[in-house]
Design a protein around this motif. Structure first.
Motif, PDB file in Angstrom:
ATOM      1  N   ASN A 126       0.794  -1.229   0.000  1.00 28.75           N
ATOM      2  CA  ASN A 126       0.000   0.000   0.000  1.00 28.75           C
ATOM      3  C   ASN A 126       0.832   1.287   0.000  1.00 28.75           C
ATOM      4  N   VAL A 127       2.138   1.178  -0.248  1.00 28.98           N
ATOM      5  CA  VAL A 127       3.002   2.357  -0.242  1.00 28.98           C
ATOM      6  C   VAL A 127       4.047   2.260  -1.350  1.00 28.98           C
ATOM      7  N   LEU A 128       4.223   3.345  -2.099  1.00 33.73           N
ATOM      8  CA  LEU A 128       5.337   3.464  -3.038  1.00 33.73           C
ATOM      9  C   LEU A 128       5.841   4.902  -2.947  1.00 33.73           C
ATOM     10  N   ASN A 129       7.101   5.054  -2.598  1.00 32.77           N
ATOM     11  CA  ASN A 129       7.720   6.373  -2.493  1.00 32.77           C
ATOM     12  C   ASN A 129       8.880   6.484  -3.463  1.00 32.77           C
ATOM     13  N   PHE A 130       9.056   7.653  -4.065  1.00 28.61           N
ATOM     14  CA  PHE A 130      10.238   7.847  -4.899  1.00 28.61           C
ATOM     15  C   PHE A 130      10.661   9.312  -4.892  1.00 28.61           C
ATOM     16  N   VAL A 131      11.930   9.521  -5.252  1.00 24.22           N
ATOM     17  CA  VAL A 131      12.481  10.862  -5.337  1.00 24.22           C
ATOM     18  C   VAL A 131      12.942  11.095  -6.770  1.00 24.22           C
ATOM     19  N   ALA A 132      12.663  12.281  -7.285  1.00 26.03           N
ATOM     20  CA  ALA A 132      13.042  12.645  -8.658  1.00 26.03           C
ATOM     21  C   ALA A 132      13.313  14.142  -8.688  1.00 26.03           C
ATOM     22  N   GLY A 133      14.592  14.509  -8.858  1.00 22.46           N
ATOM     23  CA  GLY A 133      14.926  15.926  -8.833  1.00 22.46           C
ATOM     24  C   GLY A 133      14.517  16.541  -7.511  1.00 22.46           C
ATOM     25  N   PRO A 134      13.870  17.700  -7.522  1.00 20.75           N
ATOM     26  CA  PRO A 134      13.465  18.351  -6.267  1.00 20.75           C
ATOM     27  C   PRO A 134      12.132  17.834  -5.717  1.00 20.75           C
ATOM     28  N   TYR A 135      11.623  16.743  -6.282  1.00 16.84           N
ATOM     29  CA  TYR A 135      10.318  16.218  -5.876  1.00 16.84           C
ATOM     30  C   TYR A 135      10.441  14.925  -5.072  1.00 16.84           C
ATOM     31  N   TYR A 136       9.663  14.862  -4.016  1.00 18.63           N
ATOM     32  CA  TYR A 136       9.521  13.638  -3.224  1.00 18.63           C
ATOM     33  C   TYR A 136       8.063  13.221  -3.369  1.00 18.63           C
ATOM     34  N   VAL A 137       7.849  12.056  -3.946  1.00 16.02           N
ATOM     35  CA  VAL A 137       6.497  11.595  -4.255  1.00 16.02           C
ATOM     36  C   VAL A 137       6.133  10.408  -3.369  1.00 16.02           C
ATOM     37  N   LYS A 138       4.948  10.491  -2.753  1.00 22.26           N
ATOM     38  CA  LYS A 138       4.461   9.421  -1.884  1.00 22.26           C
ATOM     39  C   LYS A 138       3.092   8.988  -2.403  1.00 22.26           C
ATOM     40  N   ILE A 139       2.972   7.701  -2.687  1.00 24.99           N
ATOM     41  CA  ILE A 139       1.718   7.164  -3.222  1.00 24.99           C
ATOM     42  C   ILE A 139       1.200   6.103  -2.266  1.00 24.99           C
ATOM     43  N   ASN A 140      -0.046   6.255  -1.851  1.00 23.63           N
ATOM     44  CA  ASN A 140      -0.671   5.317  -0.924  1.00 23.63           C
ATOM     45  C   ASN A 140      -1.944   4.753  -1.537  1.00 23.63           C
ATOM     46  N   SER A 141      -2.160   3.461  -1.353  1.00 27.22           N
ATOM     47  CA  SER A 141      -3.339   2.800  -1.922  1.00 27.22           C
ATOM     48  C   SER A 141      -4.221   2.215  -0.820  1.00 27.22           C
ATOM     49  N   PHE A 142      -5.510   2.076  -1.150  1.00 24.20           N
ATOM     50  CA  PHE A 142      -6.476   1.563  -0.194  1.00 24.20           C
ATOM     51  C   PHE A 142      -7.452   0.629  -0.913  1.00 24.20           C
ATOM     52  N   ASN A 143      -7.676  -0.524  -0.309  1.00 26.24           N
ATOM     53  CA  ASN A 143      -8.627  -1.505  -0.857  1.00 26.24           C
ATOM     54  C   ASN A 143      -8.274  -1.946  -2.278  1.00 26.24           C
ATOM     55  N   THR A 144      -6.984  -2.067  -2.565  1.00 26.12           N
ATOM     56  CA  THR A 144      -6.557  -2.454  -3.907  1.00 26.12           C
ATOM     57  C   THR A 144      -6.340  -3.957  -4.055  1.00 26.12           C
TER      58      THR A 144
END
Length: 296
Positions: A126-144
């Motif tokens: 339920n979690v995928l995090n990544f960094v790209a340049g000046p961006y920190y991206v956090k993706i969370n899923s529910f009931n997938t």
């Protein structure tokens, strides 16, 4: 004439791509970004925006840490599908790619499942995090359900493509000796390294060798004089007087961190602590210096 061409160009984009809402375009250093369309999913609700002054409204209790890494802005979008599953995407923009890596490194799990998205990414349930340049991206899923991994990766790839930059991990990390280094243990401390305000930002990595665990660090300064000032204040604070303040090796008895060996040369201060063996300390200081010399 130029105004007519500009209007025509905008009309062409509007008709061919639809309405695109750039989220970050006020600064020429930031590329315009819009949350992507994902097949089978629809955005639900409005895109939320948070600034340094309002970040606590979204992550109350955790905002202070983000602010120490020169957080600039957060955009949040939520998606849902017909199966009542949902995905939340958080895109944090920091002042530099190093600051983005810094906050990512604070939350990264060193033993996680790493992926080839952005400069670095990892995935857990339920979690995928990544960094790209000046961006920190956090993706969370529910009931997938059983499709969770596939869904998270699909969203991450879409966001990464939209950001338009893969970026890279800070180049100075390659200076850390490889022998004994714990994989993915590198961190960037943005302020108050070792708890001292005069020791500004530092990169660190954890090591384990023959049952001994220790830590290496490096401070990179813009000017040689800054290094001298930091060492002078460090010696004063830890009551280690009598050492000549010039480039070379220093042995410091820190009341909070024990015995620390550090070297100063040019714009770099690098060191080792939590290692009692003198030969081991000398070896790693030498290896670290060799790694730093390769950067020049």
């Amino acid at each position: 004439m130029k105004e007519r061409q500009l209007v025509s160009c905008f009309l062409f984009v509007y008709l061919t791509l639809g309405v695109v809402h750039p989220l970050w375009a006020s600064n020429s250093d930031w590329k315009a970004f819009a949350f992507p369309e994902v097949t089978g999913w629809k955005q639900s609700g409005e895109i939320q925006t948070f600034t340094p002054k309002t970040l606590f409204e979204y992550i109350n209790g955790g905002a202070d840490l983000y602010l120490t890494y020169d957080f600039q802005e957060l955009k949040v979008a939520e998606y849902s599908n017909e199966k009542k599953a949902s995905v939340t995407i958080e895109v944090y923009r920091h002042r530099t790619s190093i600051h983005a890596f810094g906050i990512y490194s604070q939350e990264r799990l060193s033993d996680a499942n790493f992926l080839d998205i952005g400069a670095q990414s990892y995935i857990e349930a339920n979690v995928l995090n990544f960094v790209a340049g000046p961006y920190y991206v956090k993706i969370n899923s529910f009931n997938t359900g059983p499709d969770d991994r596939e869904i998270l990766i699909a969203f991450a790839k879409k966001v990464s493509e939209t950001l338009g930059e893969r970026g890279a991990l800070p180049s100075i990390l390659s200076s850390f000796p490889e022998e004994g280094k714990k994989k993915n243990s590198e961190k960037f401390i943005s302020k108050n390294f070792l708890g001292y305000s005069f020791l500004h930002s530092a990169f660190t990595a954890d090591y384990s060798l023959s049952g001994t665990t220790f830590k290496l660090f490096v401070i990179e300064s813009a000017e040689k004089g800054d290094c001298k000032d930091m060492i002078e204040k460090y010696l004063q604070r830890t009551r280690n007087p009598g050492q000549n303040i010039s480039e070379g090796l220093f042995n410091i008895s820190d009341p909070y961190h024990g015995e620390i060996d550090l070297c100063w040369k040019g714009e770099y201060i690098w060191g080792i602590f939590n290692a009692k063996d003198l030969a081991l300390r000398s070896k790693y200081l030498r290896l670290f210096e060799e790694g730093l010399q390769k950067r020049k």
